[in-house]
Design a protein around this motif. Structure first.
Motif, mmCIF file in Angstrom:
data_model
loop_
_atom_site.group_PDB
_atom_site.id
_atom_site.type_symbol
_atom_site.label_atom_id
_atom_site.label_comp_id
_atom_site.label_asym_id
_atom_site.label_seq_id
_atom_site.Cartn_x
_atom_site.Cartn_y
_atom_site.Cartn_z
ATOM 1 N N PHE A 187 16.518 -16.768 3.964
ATOM 2 C CA PHE A 187 17.137 -15.780 3.067
ATOM 3 C C PHE A 187 16.361 -15.799 1.752
ATOM 4 N N ASP A 188 15.828 -14.665 1.381
ATOM 5 C CA ASP A 188 14.994 -14.546 0.187
ATOM 6 C C ASP A 188 15.870 -14.275 -1.030
ATOM 7 N N ALA A 189 16.353 -15.348 -1.659
ATOM 8 C CA ALA A 189 17.237 -15.181 -2.816
ATOM 9 C C ALA A 189 16.540 -14.451 -3.952
ATOM 10 N N ALA A 190 15.267 -14.732 -4.162
ATOM 11 C CA ALA A 190 14.530 -14.059 -5.240
ATOM 12 C C ALA A 190 14.513 -12.548 -5.021
ATOM 13 N N GLY A 191 14.288 -12.123 -3.777
ATOM 14 C CA GLY A 191 14.284 -10.699 -3.485
ATOM 15 C C GLY A 191 15.641 -10.068 -3.705
ATOM 16 N N GLU A 192 16.704 -10.794 -3.331
ATOM 17 C CA GLU A 192 18.053 -10.269 -3.545
ATOM 18 C C GLU A 192 18.374 -10.194 -5.029
ATOM 19 N N ILE A 193 17.929 -11.181 -5.783
ATOM 20 C CA ILE A 193 18.153 -11.170 -7.237
ATOM 21 C C ILE A 193 17.470 -9.966 -7.871
ATOM 22 N N PHE A 194 16.236 -9.711 -7.486
ATOM 23 C CA PHE A 194 15.528 -8.549 -8.034
ATOM 24 C C PHE A 194 16.238 -7.253 -7.651
ATOM 25 N N HIS A 203 7.800 -0.135 -5.073
ATOM 26 C CA HIS A 203 6.719 -0.143 -4.087
ATOM 27 C C HIS A 203 6.780 -1.431 -3.281
ATOM 28 N N ALA A 204 5.977 -1.500 -2.238
ATOM 29 C CA ALA A 204 6.071 -2.571 -1.254
ATOM 30 C C ALA A 204 5.767 -3.936 -1.871
ATOM 31 N N VAL A 205 6.357 -4.971 -1.260
ATOM 32 C CA VAL A 205 6.122 -6.331 -1.715
ATOM 33 C C VAL A 205 5.060 -6.978 -0.839
ATOM 34 N N GLY A 206 4.211 -7.765 -1.473
ATOM 35 C CA GLY A 206 3.173 -8.499 -0.755
ATOM 36 C C GLY A 206 2.993 -9.858 -1.389
ATOM 37 N N ALA A 279 5.995 -6.232 -7.253
ATOM 38 C CA ALA A 279 6.556 -5.002 -6.685
ATOM 39 C C ALA A 279 7.363 -4.211 -7.704
ATOM 40 N N TYR A 280 8.030 -4.928 -8.609
ATOM 41 C CA TYR A 280 8.909 -4.272 -9.595
ATOM 42 C C TYR A 280 8.244 -4.077 -10.962
ATOM 43 N N ASP A 281 7.016 -4.580 -11.131
ATOM 44 C CA ASP A 281 6.364 -4.567 -12.444
ATOM 45 C C ASP A 281 7.252 -5.273 -13.470
ATOM 46 N N VAL A 282 7.550 -6.530 -13.204
ATOM 47 C CA VAL A 282 8.396 -7.352 -14.068
ATOM 48 C C VAL A 282 7.702 -8.689 -14.322
ATOM 49 N N ALA A 283 7.435 -9.010 -15.580
ATOM 50 C CA ALA A 283 6.884 -10.317 -15.920
ATOM 51 C C ALA A 283 7.982 -11.370 -15.773
#
Length: 336
Positions: A187-194, A203-206, A279-283
């Motif tokens: 489970f990708d908690a970081a992805g869910e948080i974002f 845009h797509a995540v890589g 993907a989100y352009d977030v520092a």
């Protein structure tokens, strides 16, 4: 050549100073905090102290704001084990009083904000009941403070994992709380948080392609006050941010025993935030604590019970002031 050699020898003898923080083109409407365990409590404290700067927060395995009340014994009992249970109504009343008195920022800035609370059913360190009290705190704050009806509270407590930050990879430690406290849960908690804080990815995540930089944390002390942090912190800068495009900012607080001195760069590289940041352009700002015996903080926790002073969870506290100063230096000014 002689002078070059002398310069190199001088740098080797004194150590190379970490580069100063860059000035980024940050969108003040896309600034958030997130944290695990003591970092979760710190994220809540930052949101309540500076709601004008941090209207969005992700709390992973943390309890309600003000839970410890400046007492270590309360932190270890009510705020971790849930016995006795926290008086959520009293904590909401205190938070409101602090905002009204100017000890914290005005709660009106949370009107269009959000709190995402993630916690595992198998957490044996911070009891699920404590995390639920954290969700209840935000819910009652929303329901009792005028103008906060649109404030979003998402309580995500149905997943099976222990006291760690779940990551997308799978393994045998999801039900354990072991260093570096990144559970291989699938489970990708970081992805869910974002997704919770910033919406669907544009845009797509890589793989992460930005730059992870170190910076001198001592250079950003406020009024010379020692916030009891490590000498160096980290900043992840996605390619778009480095190119001068408008970006968001996420301040990610590690948990106890999860600072770089304890786990190396595991949290700042492997928690999953950086690839989503691209993907989100977030520092992503990764401030770092330091362990100490005086004051007593051997596990390098963020201060959520008062080891840095009685104002630890207000905007006069040494650590909150330091964090706000760093964010301002990056390019986001609060509404003071």
């Amino acid at each position: 050549m002689r002078w070059t050699a002398l310069l190199v020898l001088g740098l080797l003898a004194t150590g190379v100073q970490a580069a100063p923080l860059p000035k980024l083109k940050l969108d003040p409407h896309r600034v958030a905090v997130a944290g695990l365990s003591s970092g979760a409590y710190m994220a809540t404290q930052m949101q309540l102290a500076y709601p004008d700067m941090f209207p969005y927060a992700a709390i992973v395995a943390g309890g309600p704001y003000g839970c410890a009340g400046g007492k270590l014994d309360a932190a270890l009992s009510s705020c971790m084990k849930g016995t006795p249970g926290a008086d959520v109504s009293a904590l909401v009343a205190k938070a409101t009083q602090r905002a009204d008195a100017g000890d914290n920022g005005a709660l009106k800035y949370l009107a269009h904000g959000k709190a995402y609370l993630l916690h595992g059913r198998d957490d044996a360190l911070v009891a699920p009941s404590v995390a639920e009290a954290g969700a209840q705190f935000y819910q009652r704050l929303r329901d009792t403070v005028p103008g906060l009806k649109a404030f979003q509270v998402v309580d995500d407590g149905h997943r099976a994992f222990a006291h760690n930050l779940p990551i997308a990879a799978t393994g045998d430690d999801c039900d354990k709380s072991v260093s570096p406290y990144l559970g291989h849960c699938g489970f990708d908690a970081a992805g869910e948080i974002f997704a919770q804080l910033y919406g669907k990815p544009p845009h797509a995540v890589g793989d992460a392609k930005g730059e992870l930089r170190t910076f001198d944390q001592n250079a950003y002390r406020v009024g010379g006050v020692d916030p009891l942090l490590a000498d160096e912190g980290y900043l992840y800068v996605p390619p778009a941010c480095a190119a001068g495009k408008p970006c968001g900012l996420l301040v990610a607080f590690h948990g106890c025993k999860q600072n770089a001195a304890a786990v190396g760069e595991a949290f700042v590289k492997d928690a999953g935030f950086n690839r989503w940041a691209d993907a989100y352009d977030v520092a992503v700002l990764y401030p770092q604590t330091r362990a100490s015996m005086a004051p007593l903080n051997p596990q390098a926790c963020w201060d959520w019970w008062g080891y840095s002073g009685s104002d630890y969870d207000t905007r006069r506290g040494a650590q909150p002031r330091w964090v706000a100063n760093v964010v301002e230096q990056l390019g986001v000014a609060g509404k003071h």
